[in-house]
Design an enzyme around this catalytic site. Structure first.
Site, PDB file in Angstrom:
ATOM      1  N   THR A 196     -32.198  14.781  22.866  1.00  0.00           N
ATOM      2  CA  THR A 196     -31.580  13.541  22.406  1.00  0.00           C
ATOM      3  C   THR A 196     -32.015  12.432  23.353  1.00  0.00           C
ATOM      4  O   THR A 196     -31.621  12.410  24.521  1.00  0.00           O
ATOM      5  CB  THR A 196     -30.046  13.645  22.391  1.00  0.00           C
ATOM      6  OG1 THR A 196     -29.664  14.655  21.448  1.00  0.00           O
ATOM      7  CG2 THR A 196     -29.417  12.322  21.974  1.00  0.00           C
ATOM      8  N   LYS A 233     -29.007  10.879  15.187  1.00  0.00           N
ATOM      9  CA  LYS A 233     -28.214  11.549  16.208  1.00  0.00           C
ATOM     10  C   LYS A 233     -27.252  10.570  16.878  1.00  0.00           C
ATOM     11  O   LYS A 233     -26.113  10.923  17.214  1.00  0.00           O
ATOM     12  CB  LYS A 233     -29.130  12.190  17.255  1.00  0.00           C
ATOM     13  CG  LYS A 233     -28.407  12.932  18.391  1.00  0.00           C
ATOM     14  CD  LYS A 233     -27.566  14.098  17.876  1.00  0.00           C
ATOM     15  CE  LYS A 233     -26.803  14.802  19.005  1.00  0.00           C
ATOM     16  NZ  LYS A 233     -27.673  15.588  19.895  1.00  0.00           N
ATOM     17  N   LYS A 274     -24.471   9.759  28.090  1.00  0.00           N
ATOM     18  CA  LYS A 274     -25.891   9.442  27.960  1.00  0.00           C
ATOM     19  C   LYS A 274     -26.219   9.097  26.515  1.00  0.00           C
ATOM     20  O   LYS A 274     -26.873   8.092  26.226  1.00  0.00           O
ATOM     21  CB  LYS A 274     -26.723  10.628  28.447  1.00  0.00           C
ATOM     22  CG  LYS A 274     -28.233  10.442  28.383  1.00  0.00           C
ATOM     23  CD  LYS A 274     -28.856  11.089  27.147  1.00  0.00           C
ATOM     24  CE  LYS A 274     -28.704  12.602  27.164  1.00  0.00           C
ATOM     25  NZ  LYS A 274     -29.409  13.233  26.000  1.00  0.00           N
TER      26      LYS A 274
END
Length: 305
Positions: free
Chosen positions: A110, A185, A253
């Site tokens: 990701t 995502k 993150k």
């Protein structure tokens, strides 16, 4: 075994043997692919090598990403963030300069949409195909081969990657062009963050009211409030158990990437920004490695008479 027919002539390199990449590599080997693996931490590489040997899986280990990628038909990466991905792809011993023309790079990390586009451009310069394919489903999904994979890239590249990813996938969706997988995502993580914020407050309310937690879950989980987070985290949140695979550090993150992309597109994301700050509070108290459902710990339990 793979859910589709395996081309045993393919050599697969897998870079990154964390809580997600390690099980995914195991699924590839069990399916019958020739697998070469690399992990930046020698200790973790040794741990997985021991586990694969114990399970009689034929996985070769390389000293560098380039060594793993040399001669491979496909290279899969699953590391931590933009910087980690740049290191194992663009670095001196990265995979890109070792990959042959016509090979395929699939990134399960990701990362930011910008990093996905940078990587795709570098691949194009080398006549290497590229798919950005972040995953959702957590450690359990990786271990059970039940990951949801959202993909960006050409239809041709995805057609090559999909039969291999099927080894550990519950679903594979081609969202759009390069970077679309990573953006999907981000959407996924924003949804999870909002759900967990509401779920945290709901659990605390049920506790304070003295409700039977199991019966309350039974009452509400069959209706509009139902979610994966509720089904899998209601009981563990009520029990103050947060030892699962996807850590708050990683969620922050991911939310950072989502907020940056929203800002780039001129959007306001106040709920995501607020929940991100809630997570920062939990991090500041030492909870960064706890599961994302530990968001509830910032809410004190009601005092009982």
């Amino acid at each position: 075994m793979s859910k589709t027919q395996v081309n045993s002539d393919l050599t697969i390199a897998f870079i990154g043997l964390g809580v997600m990449g390690g099980p995914m590599t195991g699924h590839l080997a069990r399916a019958g692919y020739k697998v070469r693996a690399y992990n930046r931490s020698p200790e973790r590489a040794a741990k997985w090598q021991s586990a694969f040997t114990k399970d009689s899986l034929d996985v070769a280990f390389a000293a560098t990403p380039a060594e793993a990628a040399s001669g491979a038909n496909m290279v899969f990466t699953c590391v931590g963030n933009d910087e980690d991905l740049a290191s194992v792809t663009f670095g001196e011993t990265g995979v890109l300069d070792a990959m042959a023309k016509g090979a395929l790079l699939v990134d399960h990390t990701t990362v930011s949409a910008d990093m996905a586009r940078r990587l795709a451009a570098a691949c194009a310069e080398r006549d290497v195909e590229c798919v950005d394919a972040p995953v959702s489903g957590g450690q359990a999904g990786a271990e059970n081969g039940q990951l949801a994979i959202m993909c960006g890239g050409s239809e041709e590249a995805l057609a090559r990657a999909a039969p291999v990813m099927d080894c550990y996938a519950k679903s594979i969706v081609h969202v759009g062009e390069v970077g679309a997988g990573q953006t999907a995502k981000m959407v996924n993580q924003m949804c999870i963050a909002g759900v967990l914020a509401g779920l945290s407050e709901a659990v605390r309310l049920a506790e304070a009211a003295g409700l039977d937690m199991d019966k309350t879950y039974q009452a509400i989980s069959g209706g509009a409030a139902q979610s994966w987070q509720m089904d899998n985290r209601w009981a563990s949140m009520a029990a103050d158990s947060f030892d699962f695979g996807f850590a708050i550090d990683w969620m922050r993150k991911d939310l950072g990437y989502a907020l940056d992309e929203a800002n780039r597109l001129g959007l306001s994301s106040p709920v995501t920004a607020l929940v991100d700050q809630f997570y920062a509070e939990v991090q500041a108290k030492g909870g960064g490695r706890r599961d994302t459902s530990a968001l509830i710990t910032r809410l004190p339990q009601a005092k009982k008479d």
